[in-house]
Design a protein around this motif. Structure first.
Motif, PDB file in Angstrom:
ATOM      1  N   TRP A  60    -101.439  34.147  64.286  1.00 21.35           N
ATOM      2  CA  TRP A  60    -100.301  33.225  64.382  1.00 21.35           C
ATOM      3  C   TRP A  60    -100.714  31.815  63.941  1.00 21.35           C
ATOM      4  O   TRP A  60     -99.971  31.119  63.268  1.00 21.35           O
ATOM      5  N   LYS A  61    -101.920  31.404  64.336  1.00 24.95           N
ATOM      6  CA  LYS A  61    -102.396  30.073  63.950  1.00 24.95           C
ATOM      7  C   LYS A  61    -102.641  29.979  62.446  1.00 24.95           C
ATOM      8  O   LYS A  61    -102.535  28.907  61.860  1.00 24.95           O
ATOM      9  N   ASN A  62    -102.976  31.103  61.831  1.00 21.33           N
ATOM     10  CA  ASN A  62    -103.250  31.130  60.391  1.00 21.33           C
ATOM     11  C   ASN A  62    -102.144  31.836  59.618  1.00 21.33           C
ATOM     12  O   ASN A  62    -102.378  32.325  58.514  1.00 21.33           O
ATOM     13  N   CYS A  63    -100.945  31.897  60.180  1.00 19.99           N
ATOM     14  CA  CYS A  63     -99.868  32.681  59.575  1.00 19.99           C
ATOM     15  C   CYS A  63     -99.492  32.214  58.172  1.00 19.99           C
ATOM     16  O   CYS A  63     -99.096  33.013  57.338  1.00 19.99           O
ATOM     17  N   ASP A  64     -99.668  30.930  57.894  1.00 19.15           N
ATOM     18  CA  ASP A  64     -99.292  30.434  56.566  1.00 19.15           C
ATOM     19  C   ASP A  64    -100.334  30.779  55.502  1.00 19.15           C
ATOM     20  O   ASP A  64    -100.051  30.723  54.309  1.00 19.15           O
ATOM     21  N   THR A  65    -101.538  31.178  55.906  1.00 18.54           N
ATOM     22  CA  THR A  65    -102.571  31.511  54.927  1.00 18.54           C
ATOM     23  C   THR A  65    -102.775  33.015  54.768  1.00 18.54           C
ATOM     24  O   THR A  65    -103.434  33.443  53.823  1.00 18.54           O
ATOM     25  N   VAL A  66    -102.232  33.801  55.696  1.00 21.06           N
ATOM     26  CA  VAL A  66    -102.420  35.259  55.652  1.00 21.06           C
ATOM     27  C   VAL A  66    -101.097  35.905  55.236  1.00 21.06           C
ATOM     28  O   VAL A  66    -100.066  35.700  55.871  1.00 21.06           O
ATOM     29  N   GLU A 121     -90.828  35.186  62.588  1.00 21.13           N
ATOM     30  CA  GLU A 121     -90.930  35.862  63.880  1.00 21.13           C
ATOM     31  C   GLU A 121     -90.736  37.366  63.780  1.00 21.13           C
ATOM     32  O   GLU A 121     -91.472  38.135  64.387  1.00 21.13           O
ATOM     33  N   ARG A 122     -89.792  37.801  62.998  1.00 22.29           N
ATOM     34  CA  ARG A 122     -89.519  39.240  62.913  1.00 22.29           C
ATOM     35  C   ARG A 122     -90.691  39.991  62.272  1.00 22.29           C
ATOM     36  O   ARG A 122     -91.026  41.093  62.678  1.00 22.29           O
ATOM     37  N   ILE A 123     -91.346  39.377  61.294  1.00 22.55           N
ATOM     38  CA  ILE A 123     -92.493  40.022  60.636  1.00 22.55           C
ATOM     39  C   ILE A 123     -93.689  40.053  61.588  1.00 22.55           C
ATOM     40  O   ILE A 123     -94.359  41.078  61.722  1.00 22.55           O
ATOM     41  N   PRO A 135     -98.494  39.107  54.694  1.00 25.58           N
ATOM     42  CA  PRO A 135     -98.223  40.311  55.481  1.00 25.58           C
ATOM     43  C   PRO A 135     -99.028  41.518  55.006  1.00 25.58           C
ATOM     44  O   PRO A 135     -99.420  42.359  55.816  1.00 25.58           O
ATOM     45  N   ALA A 136     -99.307  41.589  53.715  1.00 30.25           N
ATOM     46  CA  ALA A 136    -100.069  42.720  53.183  1.00 30.25           C
ATOM     47  C   ALA A 136    -101.522  42.697  53.668  1.00 30.25           C
ATOM     48  O   ALA A 136    -102.155  43.737  53.806  1.00 30.25           O
ATOM     49  N   LYS A 137    -102.056  41.507  53.945  1.00 27.68           N
ATOM     50  CA  LYS A 137    -103.448  41.383  54.362  1.00 27.68           C
ATOM     51  C   LYS A 137    -103.590  41.191  55.868  1.00 27.68           C
ATOM     52  O   LYS A 137    -104.698  41.049  56.373  1.00 27.68           O
ATOM     53  N   ALA A 138    -102.495  41.203  56.580  1.00 30.17           N
ATOM     54  CA  ALA A 138    -102.517  40.947  58.020  1.00 30.17           C
ATOM     55  C   ALA A 138    -103.321  41.992  58.782  1.00 30.17           C
ATOM     56  O   ALA A 138    -104.082  41.661  59.693  1.00 30.17           O
ATOM     57  N   LYS A 139    -103.184  43.258  58.423  1.00 34.08           N
ATOM     58  CA  LYS A 139    -103.897  44.328  59.120  1.00 34.08           C
ATOM     59  C   LYS A 139    -105.406  44.128  58.990  1.00 34.08           C
ATOM     60  O   LYS A 139    -106.142  44.166  59.982  1.00 34.08           O
ATOM     61  N   SER A 140    -105.858  43.902  57.787  1.00 36.20           N
ATOM     62  CA  SER A 140    -107.279  43.672  57.545  1.00 36.20           C
ATOM     63  C   SER A 140    -107.764  42.444  58.304  1.00 36.20           C
ATOM     64  O   SER A 140    -108.832  42.453  58.918  1.00 36.20           O
ATOM     65  N   PHE A 141    -106.968  41.385  58.281  1.00 36.10           N
ATOM     66  CA  PHE A 141    -107.305  40.154  58.973  1.00 36.10           C
ATOM     67  C   PHE A 141    -107.477  40.409  60.475  1.00 36.10           C
ATOM     68  O   PHE A 141    -108.460  40.000  61.076  1.00 36.10           O
ATOM     69  N   MET A 170     -92.605  43.235  44.874  1.00 33.54           N
ATOM     70  CA  MET A 170     -93.649  42.232  44.826  1.00 33.54           C
ATOM     71  C   MET A 170     -93.075  40.848  45.122  1.00 33.54           C
ATOM     72  O   MET A 170     -93.675  40.088  45.844  1.00 33.54           O
ATOM     73  N   GLU A 171     -91.899  40.535  44.571  1.00 34.26           N
ATOM     74  CA  GLU A 171     -91.275  39.241  44.822  1.00 34.26           C
ATOM     75  C   GLU A 171     -90.921  39.088  46.286  1.00 34.26           C
ATOM     76  O   GLU A 171     -91.066  38.024  46.861  1.00 34.26           O
ATOM     77  N   LYS A 172     -90.486  40.169  46.924  1.00 37.66           N
ATOM     78  CA  LYS A 172     -90.095  40.123  48.327  1.00 37.66           C
ATOM     79  C   LYS A 172     -91.307  39.752  49.187  1.00 37.66           C
ATOM     80  O   LYS A 172     -91.198  39.016  50.157  1.00 37.66           O
ATOM     81  N   GLU A 173     -92.469  40.223  48.813  1.00 34.48           N
ATOM     82  CA  GLU A 173     -93.693  39.953  49.552  1.00 34.48           C
ATOM     83  C   GLU A 173     -94.039  38.467  49.491  1.00 34.48           C
ATOM     84  O   GLU A 173     -94.513  37.890  50.455  1.00 34.48           O
ATOM     85  N   LEU A 174     -93.801  37.831  48.358  1.00 29.34           N
ATOM     86  CA  LEU A 174     -94.100  36.415  48.215  1.00 29.34           C
ATOM     87  C   LEU A 174     -93.157  35.554  49.043  1.00 29.34           C
ATOM     88  O   LEU A 174     -93.536  34.487  49.496  1.00 29.34           O
ATOM     89  N   GLU A 175     -91.950  36.012  49.236  1.00 27.94           N
ATOM     90  CA  GLU A 175     -90.971  35.229  49.972  1.00 27.94           C
ATOM     91  C   GLU A 175     -91.175  35.325  51.482  1.00 27.94           C
ATOM     92  O   GLU A 175     -90.781  34.442  52.217  1.00 27.94           O
ATOM     93  N   THR A 176     -91.776  36.392  51.964  1.00 25.55           N
ATOM     94  CA  THR A 176     -91.957  36.554  53.406  1.00 25.55           C
ATOM     95  C   THR A 176     -93.362  36.129  53.817  1.00 25.55           C
ATOM     96  O   THR A 176     -94.320  36.288  53.070  1.00 25.55           O
ATOM     97  N   THR A 177     -93.454  35.582  55.000  1.00 30.89           N
ATOM     98  CA  THR A 177     -94.761  35.203  55.537  1.00 30.89           C
ATOM     99  C   THR A 177     -94.881  35.732  56.956  1.00 30.89           C
ATOM    100  O   THR A 177     -93.893  36.085  57.593  1.00 30.89           O
TER     101      THR A 177
END
Length: 174
Positions: free
Chosen positions: A52-58, A12-14, A60-66, A1-8
């Motif tokens: 990409w334009k909204n990368c700071d608000t989305v 680029e790799r994500i 990685p866990a919600k990216a697929k749905s987005f 869970m902590e790892k998810e908070l640190e990555t956005t």
């Protein structure tokens, strides 16, 4: 869970990983649901651009749905726009009038006579009349433009009106 908070998604790799993993699925989803008319390749690319334009608000866990939601909404908006265009094209434009051909011919003849009378009128009368009636200028404005008094403008407009009434049957101005 902590790892998810640190990555956005901004990393680029994500983002690249998400693209490789989801782009074909989004494309296929759009193609199967809407067909090739919705241009699934472009819509998929636009969905990823929006991510990409909204990368700071989305996250990685919600990216697929987005991505799926954005892509689907883009196609729906496109289809809605096409429907509006189609309705506009179908709208019947008025190609006829209730005016008789005889009236149209009389109107054209009257306009010719009117223009002929104006052309033969003294220039000072014609200019004052057209400034007053065609351009809706006040007598004071015309007087300033022509560098004459307001009374002279009134006389010239009246004289032009009188000439038109004499030479044109049925002429009147409101």
């Amino acid at each position: 869970m902590e790892k998810e908070l640190e990555t956005t998604v901004c990393e680029e790799r994500i983002f690249e990983s998400l693209y490789r993993k989801l782009s074909k699925s989004i494309h296929d989803f759009l193609y199967y649901k809407y067909g090739s008319n919705c241009n699934p390749n472009d819509t998929t690319q636009e969905a990823f651009l929006k991510l990409w334009k909204n990368c700071d608000t989305v996250s990685p866990a919600k990216a697929k749905s987005f991505l799926f939601t954005v892509a689907n909404n883009m196609v729906l908006n496109h289809l809605k726009h096409e429907k509006v265009k189609l309705n506009y094209q179908k709208a019947t434009t008025k190609t006829h009038t209730n005016v008789s051909p005889e009236f149209i011919m009389q109107e054209a003849e009257f306009l010719e006579k009117y223009n002929a009378v104006l052309a033969n009128m003294k220039e000072e009368y014609r200019v004052a009349f057209l400034l007053s009636k065609a351009e809706n200028k006040k007598h004071k404005e015309i007087a300033e433009l022509l560098d004459v008094t307001v009374k002279v403008v009134e006389y010239r407009v009246h004289k032009a009106f009188t000439i038109l009434k004499e030479q044109l049957e049925g002429f009147s101005i409101k």
